[in-house]
Design an enzyme around this catalytic site. Sequence first.
Site, PDB file in Angstrom:
ATOM      1  N   GLU A  57     -42.786 -11.008  11.717  1.00 28.52           N
ATOM      2  CA  GLU A  57     -42.015 -11.220  12.957  1.00 28.52           C
ATOM      3  C   GLU A  57     -42.782 -10.850  14.219  1.00 28.52           C
ATOM      4  OE1 GLU A  57     -38.316  -9.138  12.337  1.00 28.52           O
ATOM      5  OE2 GLU A  57     -37.745 -10.406  10.668  1.00 28.52           O
ATOM      6  N   ASN A  92     -45.276 -13.860   8.374  1.00 20.72           N
ATOM      7  CA  ASN A  92     -43.920 -14.089   7.868  1.00 20.72           C
ATOM      8  C   ASN A  92     -42.934 -14.002   9.029  1.00 20.72           C
ATOM      9  OD1 ASN A  92     -42.121 -14.315   5.483  1.00 20.72           O
ATOM     10  ND2 ASN A  92     -41.441 -12.230   6.026  1.00 20.72           N
ATOM     11  N   ASP A 113     -31.491 -16.787   2.265  1.00 21.65           N
ATOM     12  CA  ASP A 113     -30.062 -16.584   2.008  1.00 21.65           C
ATOM     13  C   ASP A 113     -29.284 -17.476   2.956  1.00 21.65           C
ATOM     14  OD1 ASP A 113     -30.284 -14.998   4.327  1.00 21.65           O
ATOM     15  OD2 ASP A 113     -29.845 -13.117   3.309  1.00 21.65           O
ATOM     16  N   HIS A 115     -33.491 -17.335   6.549  1.00 25.49           N
ATOM     17  CA  HIS A 115     -32.139 -16.772   6.682  1.00 25.49           C
ATOM     18  C   HIS A 115     -31.281 -17.808   7.403  1.00 25.49           C
ATOM     19  CE1 HIS A 115     -33.318 -12.873   5.197  1.00 25.49           C
ATOM     20  NE2 HIS A 115     -34.291 -12.792   6.072  1.00 25.49           N
ATOM     21  N   GLU A 126     -37.388 -15.163   2.063  1.00 21.11           N
ATOM     22  CA  GLU A 126     -36.172 -14.332   2.185  1.00 21.11           C
ATOM     23  C   GLU A 126     -34.917 -15.192   2.269  1.00 21.11           C
ATOM     24  OE1 GLU A 126     -36.519 -11.460   5.377  1.00 21.11           O
ATOM     25  OE2 GLU A 126     -38.621 -11.064   4.947  1.00 21.11           O
TER      26      GLU A 126
HETATM   27  C1  XIL Z   1     -33.569  -5.993   5.833  1.00 19.92           C
HETATM   28  C2  XIL Z   1     -33.016  -5.340   4.585  1.00 19.92           C
HETATM   29  O1  XIL Z   1     -32.460  -6.334   3.769  1.00 19.92           O
HETATM   30  C3  XIL Z   1     -31.988  -4.313   4.947  1.00 19.92           C
HETATM   31  O2  XIL Z   1     -31.561  -3.590   3.788  1.00 19.92           O
HETATM   32  C4  XIL Z   1     -32.533  -3.333   5.989  1.00 19.92           C
HETATM   33  O3  XIL Z   1     -31.518  -2.442   6.393  1.00 19.92           O
HETATM   34  C5  XIL Z   1     -33.077  -4.087   7.171  1.00 19.92           C
HETATM   35  O4  XIL Z   1     -34.048  -5.032   6.734  1.00 19.92           O
HETATM   36  N1  XIL Z   1     -36.296  -9.809   7.844  1.00 19.92           N
HETATM   37  C6  XIL Z   1     -37.137  -9.049   7.049  1.00 19.92           C
HETATM   38  C7  XIL Z   1     -36.561  -8.083   6.088  1.00 19.92           C
HETATM   39  O5  XIL Z   1     -38.358  -9.259   7.070  1.00 19.92           O
HETATM   40  O6  XIL Z   1     -37.394  -6.983   5.866  1.00 19.92           O
HETATM   41  C8  XIL Z   1     -35.181  -7.631   6.509  1.00 19.92           C
HETATM   42  O7  XIL Z   1     -34.639  -6.841   5.472  1.00 19.92           O
HETATM   43  C9  XIL Z   1     -34.298  -8.830   6.803  1.00 19.92           C
HETATM   44  C10 XIL Z   1     -34.882  -9.651   7.925  1.00 19.92           C
END
Ligand code: XIL
Length: 357
Positions: free
Chosen positions: A170, A211, A278, A247, A276
């Site tokens: 990020e 990422n 979802d 996401h 990641e």
């Molecule tokens: C999130 C986790 O899922 C949570 O448990 C934590 O509190 C915060 O981080 N992008 C990312 C991840 O790269 O590391 C994040 O994970 C979600 C967003």
Amino acid sequence: MRPLIVALALALTVPALPASAAPAESGQGVSDSRHRVRDLRDLAHKNGIRIGSAVDVAALRSESDYRHVLNREFTHLTAENAMKWESVEPERGVFTWDDADAVVANARRHGQKVRGHTLIWHNQLPAWLTEGVADGSIGPAELRTILRDHIRVQVGRYKGKIRAWDVANEIVDDEGNLRQSIWLEHLGPGYIADAFRWARQADPHAKLYLNDYNIEWNRAKIDRYLALVKELKAQRVPIDGMGFQGHLGIQYDYPGDWANVMRSFADLGLEIAVTEMDVRMVLPVTPEKLATQAEYYSRALADCLSVKSCREFTVWGFTDRHSWVPGWFEGEGAACILDEDLRPKPAYHALLATRRR
Ligand code: XIL
């Protein structure tokens, strides 16, 4: 007596996934068993990709049904939090590797690959670091040494055991600028190239990734990353991959150009990974929302499968029992492919039914 009780308990608590309930792909007979995909591992093998999940280490330790399903279904693991800086070095010089080690050990036992997440981020940094930078007790030169040592120590510890590292997470904002962070502010933009070089030195075989989120559709962000990758490559910085967090939420349109975006990074010679995935929804859950969610998951997998160098599809948790979504997005949830009781949702079946276009 004991093994029987254990077996019975497992049979009662671990839901079997009814392969026969999986919808047949249109145009193909249900009876064509050659094309029947049993579970996600089978799907991964049949498509030559890795299918992964983020791992909640507390659940891995204490919930046998969670562990069972994780290891039955997935060929790839990412520690959800256990490899973040605040987790591995909560006090300066005091390292707590137990949780990160547990993920790597589990992967080794079950033939899973591991994504290391993450070396540089602006979140989940230890307080000693952010406070030291804020009060001036850690100056720029020391900060650079701290970052270099962090990368050397962590990547070195897992040398040969981590397939790919999210080196920088990020680092571009939604306007397409390098994100303001302690790294950019105190080290300047050169920290990015430095980090990749330090990581390469520590483990020459690990694939090194950028990422981020919203790069499925945000043009300003996508273009900044494309330019960044070109700059880094021109400077011979060792960068191997682009991770798309993925996401999504069904209240927004599906990012219909995602496959083309993946291809534009692949054309620069990078691996692509969905890191990641979802798909959240505004609660309450309805059958219609679950159907839309299933379609989003399936389209995302189909997009990945349509790009030759996209070989990893990782979900950010596989069960609604342990998902970051309700804690981070008010009124939203149900973002995973299995429900809280580990029963497969339509999204799970839709993934099994997804074919390479
Ligand atoms: C999130 C986790 O899922 C949570 O448990 C934590 O509190 C915060 O981080 N992008 C990312 C991840 O790269 O590391 C994040 O994970 C979600 C967003």
